[in-house]
Design an enzyme around this catalytic site. Structure first.
Site, mmCIF file in Angstrom:
data_model
loop_
_atom_site.group_PDB
_atom_site.id
_atom_site.type_symbol
_atom_site.label_atom_id
_atom_site.label_comp_id
_atom_site.label_asym_id
_atom_site.label_seq_id
_atom_site.Cartn_x
_atom_site.Cartn_y
_atom_site.Cartn_z
ATOM 1 N N SER A 146 0.861 -1.184 0.000
ATOM 2 C CA SER A 146 0.000 0.000 0.000
ATOM 3 C C SER A 146 0.896 1.232 0.000
ATOM 4 O O SER A 146 2.078 1.150 0.378
ATOM 5 C CB SER A 146 -0.854 0.010 1.275
ATOM 6 O OG SER A 146 -1.476 1.266 1.469
ATOM 7 N N TYR A 159 -2.360 -0.810 10.367
ATOM 8 C CA TYR A 159 -2.338 -1.001 8.907
ATOM 9 C C TYR A 159 -0.994 -0.565 8.316
ATOM 10 O O TYR A 159 -0.353 -1.305 7.565
ATOM 11 C CB TYR A 159 -3.476 -0.196 8.269
ATOM 12 C CG TYR A 159 -3.680 -0.479 6.805
ATOM 13 C CD1 TYR A 159 -4.276 -1.658 6.378
ATOM 14 C CD2 TYR A 159 -3.273 0.437 5.842
ATOM 15 C CE1 TYR A 159 -4.466 -1.926 5.031
ATOM 16 C CE2 TYR A 159 -3.457 0.184 4.499
ATOM 17 C CZ TYR A 159 -4.059 -0.992 4.092
ATOM 18 O OH TYR A 159 -4.236 -1.255 2.761
#
Lengths: 265, 264
Positions: A146, A159
């Site tokens: 990501s 995350y």
């Protein structure tokens, strides 16, 4: 599109393929002729992806999988090889997004769950995939990291940590298994228009603020992320190994506080 | 290997330094997928040879002489390309030199300036001229040749390393400032590529280079061209401002951890 692929005779395994980026990737591999092993924790989404691939004339099979379960991953990879006879491409994509929390407030259960799925899940997937690919002497693995693997947003909880670590995992696997003929790379999507973030779409003020960080001022479609996965999986990327490729329209390179375009100066 | 194919019919692509090496490989690859290829090089002989190779394969190409370190020459090149092919869609700013192989403190000032002129200033000149004509057409894709030396440093390559790091900064700035013009700007970072120069090295040096290359082989110019084509294509429509390593894993590796050849 002025680029096209032919993955006939190859098998591609995609986790988290019941929606979003994983589904787009599975559909794109199917359209390019690959036998697609569609896996997801949710059966309805996975089956829908399989139907979409088959309706377009492709070959796909659903394998229900919770990537937080290492034994299930090994069974799934075996089942894929039994069904399709081989495994050439793996897109380790399944991931979860915890509820927003400042670092000091991250609930331990959220921390464990995110690391279990986003990091340990990929570790177990890559190991199981290598178990098939190394003896075959070739394979291409693409992990969904990501933009949060490269930089940090507010209150992204575990995350960000999981995606940074996933890039480390990607590089380590790439270096250690280069001589086995395996390439391992990661993609780092920026803002993508998928249902990954549950709930109603954000209010305009929040969307505009998000776009302050994106030079192109638009989100990616899931297909645009899948397009990068296909390239990294293809022979066109034969000398590309251990990279974390941003697919983010400039999100991770922009110092967003320098954008005064909306200010009345 | 043919699991990927492109169709750049009707698009015009400019490649600087395309008389040899990576530039030639890119020019040939673009020509093979239907682009009108503007082959630019400081050497007319080398450039003409690339043009002939493209034409012999059935492609369309034209030679444009350029000294990329001279802004007037770059402007004239881009104007001539637009005059010949009607516009510009893809540009691979690739021309470069390595400079002297000496420790940083021993680099001669004029060699430093020559390397920065050709490897960094020239890329700025090219981008400046290219974005002007691309913006008129609603967009385009620019790919700059940086290097693994744009991300990490090797011994005795000071000016080259500084320039190639600079190319990545330039790439990011151009990507951000011209995103709204529909122009994507990316860099490729090749590792050690199979060129005649490499084969002049003694085997022991080649072995040492391979110690730092997880895939244990040199890259082929065609493998770099493949990265350029993808960044030029619609397959990378959401990719801008990146520095893509095409290096067999080199920048991911801390080479001193490789004990494979040691008798432990």
């Amino acid at each position: 599109m002025n680029v096209s692929y032919d993955f006939s005779g190859r098998t591609a395994f995609i986790t988290g393929a019941g929606s979003g980026i994983g589904r787009a990737s599975a559909i794109a591999f199917g359209a390019a002729g690959a036998d697609v092993a569609v896996s997801d924790i949710a059966e309805p989404g996975g089956l829908e992806t399989v139907e979409l691939i088959r309706a377009a004339g492709g070959t796909a099979e659903f394998f229900q999988l919770d990537v937080a379960d290492a034994a299930a991953i090994r069974r799934t990879v075996s089942a894929i090889v039994e069904r399709f006879g081989r495994l050439d491409i793996a897109h380790n994509n399944a991931g979860v997004l915890p509820p927003p929390a400042r670092f000091g407030d991250i609930a331990e259960a959220d921390w464990r769950r995110v690391l279990d799925v986003n990091l340990d899940g990929v570790y177990h997937c890559v190991q199981a995939e290598l178990g098939v690919m190394v003896p075959a002497g070739r394979g291409a693995i693409v992990n969904t990291a990501s933009a949060a693997g490269l930089f940090v947003g507010y209150q992204q909880s575990a995350y960000t940590v999981s995606k940074h670590a996933l890039i480390g995992l990607t590089r380590q696997a790439a270096v250690d298994h280069a001589k086995d003929g395996i390439r391992v790379n990661a993609i780092c999507p920026g803002a993508v228009d998928t249902p990954f973030v549950p709930g109603p779409p954000p209010p305009k003020a929040i969307f505009d603020r998000l776009m302050l960080g994106v030079p192109a001022k638009r989100m990616a479609s899931a297909d645009e992320i899948a397009a990068a996965v296909l390239w990294l999986a293809s022979d066109a990327a034969s000398y590309v190994n251990g990279v974390a490729l941003p697919v983010d329209a400039g999100l991770t390179i922009l110092s967003a506080g320098s954008d005064f375009s909306d200010l009345d100066l | 290997m043919t699991d990927i194919s492109y169709d750049f019919t009707g698009r015009t692509a400019l490649v600087t330094g395309s008389g040899s090496g990576i530039g030639r490989a890119t020019a040939l690859a673009l020509g093979a997928v239907g682009a009108n290829v503007a082959v630019a090089d400081i050497s007319a002989t080398a450039g003409a040879e690339t043009v002939e190779l493209i034409r012999a394969a059935g492609g369309t190409a034209e030679f444009f002489p350029v000294d990329v370190a001279d802004f007037a020459s770059v402007e004239a090149m881009v104007a001539a390309v637009v005059a010949r092919f009607g516009g510009l869609d893809i540009a691979h700013n690739n021309a470069g030199v390595e400079g002297e192989h000496v420790p940083l403190g021993d680099i001669r000032t004029d060699d430093w300036k020559r390397v920065i002129d050709i490897d960094l200033n020239a890329v700025y000149y090219c981008i400046k001229a290219e974005v002007a004509v691309m913006a008129e057409r609603g967009g385009g894709s620019i790919i700059n040749t940086s290097s693994v030396s744009g991300l990490i440093a090797g011994y005795n390559l000071g000016a080259y390393t500084a320039a190639k790091h600079g190319v990545i900064g330039l790439t990011k700035s151009a990507a951000i400032d011209h995103a709204k013009d529909g122009i994507r700007v990316n860099a490729i970072c090749p590792g050690l590529i199979d060129t005649p120069f490499i084969h002049e090295l003694p085997q022991i040096a080649l072995d040492r280079i391979m110690l730092g290359t997880p895939m244990s082989r040199l890259g082929q110019p065609g493998e770099i061209a493949k990265g350029v084509l993808w960044l030029a294509s619609s397959g990378s429509s959401y990719v801008t401002g990146t520095a893509l390593s095409i290096d067999g894993g080199t920048v991911a590796l801390s080479a001193g951890t490789n004990f494979n050849d040691l008798d432990l």
